[in-house]
Motif scaffolding. Structure first.
Motif, PDB file in Angstrom:
ATOM      1  N   LYS A 243       1.644  -1.631  37.039  1.00 40.79           N
ATOM      2  CA  LYS A 243       1.067  -2.629  36.127  1.00 40.79           C
ATOM      3  C   LYS A 243       0.833  -3.966  36.829  1.00 40.79           C
TER       4      LYS A 243
ATOM      5  N   LEU B 193       6.941   1.860  37.788  1.00 40.63           N
ATOM      6  CA  LEU B 193       6.107   1.579  36.609  1.00 40.63           C
ATOM      7  C   LEU B 193       5.641   0.126  36.606  1.00 40.63           C
ATOM      8  N   CYS B 194       6.509  -0.798  37.018  1.00 35.99           N
ATOM      9  CA  CYS B 194       6.112  -2.208  37.086  1.00 35.99           C
ATOM     10  C   CYS B 194       5.039  -2.423  38.151  1.00 35.99           C
TER      11      CYS B 194
ATOM     12  N   THR C 233      10.561   5.714  31.431  1.00 36.08           N
ATOM     13  CA  THR C 233       9.179   5.427  31.023  1.00 36.08           C
ATOM     14  C   THR C 233       9.122   4.973  29.573  1.00 36.08           C
TER      15      THR C 233
ATOM     16  N   THR D 155      10.639   1.331  29.484  1.00 41.33           N
ATOM     17  CA  THR D 155       9.776   0.360  30.169  1.00 41.33           C
ATOM     18  C   THR D 155       8.485   0.131  29.400  1.00 41.33           C
ATOM     19  N   SER D 156       7.895   1.187  28.886  1.00 45.77           N
ATOM     20  CA  SER D 156       6.649   1.050  28.129  1.00 45.77           C
ATOM     21  C   SER D 156       6.858   0.201  26.881  1.00 45.77           C
TER      22      SER D 156
ATOM     23  N   LEU E 167       7.006  -3.484  28.174  1.00 44.57           N
ATOM     24  CA  LEU E 167       5.744  -4.015  28.701  1.00 44.57           C
ATOM     25  C   LEU E 167       4.651  -4.080  27.644  1.00 44.57           C
ATOM     26  N   ASP E 168       4.732  -3.208  26.646  1.00 46.30           N
ATOM     27  CA  ASP E 168       3.701  -3.171  25.600  1.00 46.30           C
ATOM     28  C   ASP E 168       4.020  -4.069  24.411  1.00 46.30           C
TER      29      ASP E 168
END
Length: 354
Positions: A307, A303-304, A236, A239-240, A243-244
């Motif tokens: 989103k 997680l993807c 997490t 990945t965050s 993506l952020d």
């Protein structure tokens, strides 16, 4: 230090000799060191060459072959190859279509590949450099000015290698490589350090109950060191961060063939958004079991999906390592139809086959 080596000074030579003995599709040159395809480059084809310090295998030598690289230049462990390696390597494989160097953003690599490009252009061989700087962990590090080049390198070598096989010219291959880089983001973490044979001890100290978030592929420190936690929480965090990551622009040096000099340009990277389709890489750093990488991919995919980001293609395994480091990295590249088509094209190398 316990490693399957003989004399430290012969590590790279013996590894190259072993690769050539195991894979008839490649040949090696030892003075200076480079790895190249056994079959002569097709007349007029753009040759794609990369390289960097050894210790990241299978990158780059393991990606020499049909559909990826025409040649690769290995330096000593975690040390840039020299300009004469790239120059002699390019002279060996170039066959009328020009040379595209794919260069990870590390200070030594950038300087030496630029020197090689200048030498080749002066010698009448059209050569362009494209930089990879996809690591979202830090802006600057011990080895770089700007972001480090990491996992997007593998995806770029596959896509641009396929484009060169399909007949793209040098300008088209360079433009495609820039597009891949602008759409790539990566982030890594380490559970342990790695041991460079010449040093004989870990690159950095880390306690048994700690992990390094945002580590570089040479063991450079990252964003922070945190207490050991479970795979889902680690995934997490990585990945965050990817993506952020915000849209941004950075300077880019390109060779201008009309003036025979370097020119400064801007490369803009857009942020990821819902609805994007991606090529994903969940990568082991050398000592991470594949089973653990699939545990990471499981949470990463979840997680993807949350989103509304689609993973259209993926790789799970160890493709860009840091010797014997235990840890992983995640890479996402936003892909369009052209990139997906090129990703699906045949590839046959020691390190990747499709």
């Amino acid at each position: 230090m316990k490693k399957l080596i003989n004399k430290i000074e012969n590590v790279i030579t013996e590894q190259m000799e072993g690769m050539a003995a195991a894979h008839s599709s490649i040949k090696i040159n030892l003075e200076p060191k480079y790895i190249y395809r056994s079959e002569e480059t097709k007349k007029g084809k753009v040759v794609i060459i990369s390289g960097g310090g050894s210790g990241h295998e299978p990158m780059h030598g393991g990606f020499v072959g049909l559909g990826m690289l025409d040649a690769a230049c290995p330096g000593e462990v975690f040390t840039s190859p020299t300009p004469d390696q790239m120059f002699e390597c390019a002279k060996k494989v170039e066959n009328g279509g020009g040379v595209l160097f794919l260069v990870k953003n590390y200070t030594g690599d950038v300087m030496n590949f630029e020197m090689a490009a200048e030498m080749l252009n002066a010698d009448g061989i059209k050569t362009q450099n494209i930089l990879i700087d996809d690591d979202v962990a830090v802006k600057d590090s011990l080895y770089t000015a700007g972001r480090r080049g990491v996992g997007t390198t593998v995806i770029m070598e596959k896509i641009v290698g396929a484009a060169a096989e399909a007949g793209y010219d040098l300008e088209q291959c360079a433009a495609l490589a820039k597009k891949v880089n602008s759409r790539g983001r990566s982030m890594g973490m380490a559970l342990t350090s790695c041991i460079v044979p010449a040093a004989g001890k870990p690159n950095f100290d880390i306690d048994e109950d700690e992990i390094e978030i945002g580590v570089g592929i040479h063991g450079e420190p990252g964003r922070k060191r945190i207490p050991l936690t479970n795979a889902d929480e680690i995934t997490t965090i990585l990945t965050s961060a990817i993506l952020d990551d915000k849209a941004y622009s950075r300077p880019l040096r390109e060779w201008d063939f009309s003036t025979n000099s370097w020119v400064e340009k801007e490369l803009t990277s857009d942020a990821f958004k819902a609805g994007d389709q991606m090529i994903a890489l969940v990568n082991g750093l050398g000592s991470t079991p594949v089973s653990e990488l699939y545990t990471v991919y499981r949470k990463f995919n979840e997680l993807c999906e949350a989103k509304n980001i689609t993973i259209a293609r993926n790789l799970v395994g160890s493709y860009i390592t840091a010797l014997d480091m235990q840890g992983c990295s995640i890479t996402l590249v936003r892909a369009d139809d052209e990139m997906i088509k090129l990703w699906d094209a045949p590839v046959n190398t020691a390190g990747l086959k499709m």
